[in-house]
Design a protein around this motif. Sequence first.
Motif, PDB file in Angstrom:
ATOM      1  N   ASN A  53       0.792  -1.235   0.000  1.00 22.50           N
ATOM      2  CA  ASN A  53       0.000   0.000   0.000  1.00 22.50           C
ATOM      3  C   ASN A  53       0.819   1.277   0.000  1.00 22.50           C
ATOM      4  OD1 ASN A  53      -0.261   1.622   2.841  1.00 22.50           O
ATOM      5  ND2 ASN A  53       0.253  -0.518   3.225  1.00 22.50           N
ATOM      6  N   VAL A  54       2.142   1.196   0.188  1.00 25.36           N
ATOM      7  CA  VAL A  54       2.960   2.405   0.328  1.00 25.36           C
ATOM      8  C   VAL A  54       3.554   2.812  -1.020  1.00 25.36           C
ATOM      9  CG1 VAL A  54       5.012   3.401   1.396  1.00 25.36           C
ATOM     10  CG2 VAL A  54       3.462   1.977   2.749  1.00 25.36           C
ATOM     11  N   VAL A  55       3.351   4.055  -1.394  1.00 25.90           N
ATOM     12  CA  VAL A  55       3.868   4.567  -2.658  1.00 25.90           C
ATOM     13  C   VAL A  55       5.385   4.716  -2.561  1.00 25.90           C
ATOM     14  CG1 VAL A  55       3.785   6.465  -4.319  1.00 25.90           C
ATOM     15  CG2 VAL A  55       1.728   5.845  -3.012  1.00 25.90           C
ATOM     16  N   PRO A  56       6.145   4.083  -3.462  1.00 28.93           N
ATOM     17  CA  PRO A  56       7.604   4.204  -3.381  1.00 28.93           C
ATOM     18  C   PRO A  56       8.078   5.580  -3.841  1.00 28.93           C
ATOM     19  CG  PRO A  56       6.981   2.861  -5.269  1.00 28.93           C
ATOM     20  CD  PRO A  56       5.723   3.135  -4.510  1.00 28.93           C
ATOM     21  N   PRO A  57       9.097   6.131  -3.194  1.00 31.10           N
ATOM     22  CA  PRO A  57       9.655   7.408  -3.652  1.00 31.10           C
ATOM     23  C   PRO A  57      10.327   7.246  -5.014  1.00 31.10           C
ATOM     24  CG  PRO A  57      10.391   6.860  -1.415  1.00 31.10           C
ATOM     25  CD  PRO A  57       9.760   5.636  -1.983  1.00 31.10           C
TER      26      PRO A  57
END
Length: 500
Positions: A383-387
């Motif tokens: 669920n976490v957007v990668p930088p």
Amino acid sequence: MTVPRIYLAFVAWVVVVAVAVVVAAGILSSSAAPAAVAAVDSPPPPGIFKLDHLIFIVQENRSFDQYFGTFPGAKGFPTDPTTGQISVCVPNPYLGHCSTPYHTSSLYQLGGPHGNDDSIADVNGGAMDGFIGQLPDIAGKCWVDPQQSICARYVGPQGQPDVMSYVDSREIPNYWAYAKHFVLQDHMFESTDSWTLPSHLFIVSGWSALCPDVTNSMSCQSDLSLKVRDERWNYGDPPKYAWGNIMALLDQGHVSWRQYVGDATCITKKQDCPTPPKGTNRNDKTVASHNVIPGFTSVVANNDLDKIRTHAAFLHEAAAGTLPSVSWVMPGEPESEHPGSSGSIHDGENYVTTLINAAMKGPDWNSTAIFLTWDDWGGFYDNVVPPVVDQNGFGLRVPGLVISPYAKAGMIDHQTLSFDSYLKLIEDRFLNGQRIDPATDGIPDQRPVVRERLPILGDITAAFDFTQPPRPPFILGPTPRSQDPPAAPLSLVSHPNRWP
């Protein structure tokens, strides 16, 4: 108050002399040993010099949410604040409605495609909802027709494909025990948004590239695909990776290193490869995309192929106290945890537990740090957007664990980290801060950025408390081997060629 001119003149003279000394020192050091010039970003914390052995264990193809999405206190699945239930629902073109994550007790998954195009589609501009849509529309596959009897353990209760599955302490008790006892990193990102091979190249070099002329490192250009077999090194080939890497720096600094691979691995690909000796795993072969070090031109030029050893050698050297300063341990196929492999999750966890127990029981435990991670997300939901740090990544989030007598107890590290953080730690501990920098490392190349200098990277040493007395070994028993093999050959239910 008026400052006397003679005082101002004296100060100016001191500044000029100081600058001249610094410049002269730089010129002398550059002319004497250009490869050793270090752009030291900041002095390393003194505590890291208690670590004489850094061990990096790299498993295969799991996202953070798939293994730790429900770990207490971690940045896991988004939940409804009123019910506490997982609030994710990803579009599912095969069922005609969205699908939610589900817990699975199956120890075998299929996962999904995980190349560069798949990573971009999975992230979908930050929506993080492309995971099911990337599964290919192939008749007979479990995500297309989940009602087939052979698909029971590869889909969820509402027919969700297992890219939406997750496991917890019931399936991976040892991994959760390590997370509770040591440090869990919940913002560890794959360095590149692509599959296994580019990821492994980044792990040891901070780059993935294609080199049209392997005699000229400046010919190398960024490449996150390397899908054509002629573009990548394979057993028996001459080396194809010509750019700068951490092995070359360690050789320059006379720092010991080794990589350990499956007992039945033969990097020469010759018919007369020796049979693995008794007492080793004769089916334990590490594929070339997980064993990239022999494919670097500098490794062959420096006669370093004897530094590629077996898992059996790791266990022996750990017990004898003869492990090198830097170790990488790459799995063979049965224990890799790669979706679609012949082994189960338990096979992988037991293998990793054996490696960690060996390091803990050996005489060097009090000077050791073990870093356990997974090389890419394997197509599983996260669920976490990668930088985005350059055209090469970051990729999606993967689990990361720090296991050491100096690791903080039960810490969840929320800092942004990537495999580049491993390189930075090696360089700070053993190389006086020298980076894999084409301007200073002796191997010029055209990498877009020196990854170890990314401002976004957190401080991986925050996982340690070097003031505490060394913590004793935390020995775990093996997870019972599963007596529940796949219900059908995985080739019938997964991609016909398996995911890369």
